[in-house]
Design an enzyme around this catalytic site. Structure first.
Site, PDB file in Angstrom:
ATOM      1  N   ASP A  69       0.844  -1.186   0.000  1.00 61.05           N
ATOM      2  CA  ASP A  69       0.000   0.000   0.000  1.00 61.05           C
ATOM      3  C   ASP A  69       0.882   1.239   0.000  1.00 61.05           C
ATOM      4  OD1 ASP A  69       0.871  -0.322   2.609  1.00 61.05           O
ATOM      5  OD2 ASP A  69      -1.014   0.271   3.521  1.00 61.05           O
ATOM      6  N   TYR A  71       2.950   4.736   0.771  1.00 64.72           N
ATOM      7  CA  TYR A  71       3.597   5.315   1.949  1.00 64.72           C
ATOM      8  C   TYR A  71       2.584   6.191   2.684  1.00 64.72           C
ATOM      9  CZ  TYR A  71       8.062   4.032  -0.301  1.00 64.72           C
ATOM     10  OH  TYR A  71       9.104   3.363  -0.885  1.00 64.72           O
ATOM     11  N   PHE A  82       6.732   2.046  -4.146  1.00 60.81           N
ATOM     12  CA  PHE A  82       8.118   2.229  -3.716  1.00 60.81           C
ATOM     13  C   PHE A  82       8.674   3.610  -4.056  1.00 60.81           C
ATOM     14  CE2 PHE A  82       7.925  -2.472  -3.907  1.00 60.81           C
ATOM     15  CZ  PHE A  82       8.320  -2.755  -2.613  1.00 60.81           C
ATOM     16  N   HIS A 193      11.056  -9.386   1.083  1.00 58.89           N
ATOM     17  CA  HIS A 193      10.790  -7.962   0.877  1.00 58.89           C
ATOM     18  C   HIS A 193      12.074  -7.150   1.111  1.00 58.89           C
ATOM     19  CE1 HIS A 193       8.904  -3.991   1.499  1.00 58.89           C
ATOM     20  NE2 HIS A 193       7.895  -4.484   0.796  1.00 58.89           N
TER      21      HIS A 193
END
Length: 230
Positions: A69, A71, A82, A193
């Site tokens: 989701d 920031y 990202f 991740h």
């Protein structure tokens, strides 16, 4: 929710327009409107909810990076997973992505000038979050409200109607979302991740960026210039 159907390119609109009239999307729209009326701050701003699709048309997608989701800090989210705006300090996960690119592609002393990834989107990298909005200061606050169904459909149409796309699935969440991808038609790259909590468990050294480019070139497709973010 801002009705952003008209902002989508014709190629995406042809495949996704029906989703906007589905009950789940009407419920999602009502939820977002209600949250704003309650004074909640939602990221990104309304005209950037579908920025990833606006930036990379259906026909141009060569790579998909799946995020979770947006920031949730002020000024960070702008609709590409990202990525942050050029004047915002890159978050730790993005710094780890940059570190892996530099090591993987042997870029030596190269330094990324900022954390905005528009240059990747321009080259055909779809930077897609699973959930497209978030409340300020509350990570994952809009999960389960309907966005996942919409972005599942984005992945589904790419999987079914395109071939030889590279899907980068980092972390269990992305890997679960990409479970339906046909591995015989596409390259699926998985790793932990890139967050500080898990990057050292296999994201560092995964070499996804060189593997991606080798796969594209083997199929006569131009590789991604990962050093070009603008």
């Amino acid at each position: 929710m801002v009705d952003s159907r008209v902002a989508l390119s014709a190629s995406w609109l042809a495949r996704l327009d029906g989703e906007f009239s589905e009950p789940y999307m009407q419920e999602l729209r009502a939820f977002l409107v209600a949250e704003r009326k309650r004074g909640k701050t939602i990221y990104p701003r309304g005209d950037e909810y579908f920025a990833a699709l606006d930036a990379t048309s259906f026909e141009r997608v060569r790579v998909v990076i799946l995020g979770q989701d947006p920031y949730h800090g002020p000024g960070q989210a702008h609709g590409l997973c990202f990525s942050v705006r050029e004047d915002v300090r890159p978050p730790p996960s993005l710094l780890n992505i940059f570190r892996e690119i530099i090591d993987d592609l042997d870029l030596g002393g190269f330094k990324f000038p900022h954390g905005a990834l528009q240059g990747w989107a321009d080259q055909g990298v779809l930077l897609l979050n699973s959930v497209l909005t978030v409340e300020k200061g509350r990570a994952a606050s809009h999960q389960g409200k309907g966005w996942e169904r919409f972005t599942d459909q984005v992945v589904n149409v790419l999987n079914a109607e395109r071939s030889s796309i590279v899907f980068m699935l980092w972390g269990a969440y992305a890997q679960k979302k990409g479970a339906m991808i046909d591995r015989s038609r596409h390259l699926v790259l998985t790793s932990p991740h890139p967050s500080p909590l898990s990057a050292s468990r296999g994201f560092f050294g995964c070499k996804h960026f060189s593997m991606c480019n080798a796969y594209l070139q083997d199929r006569g497709v131009d590789p991604i210039d990962w050093a070009r973010t603008v």
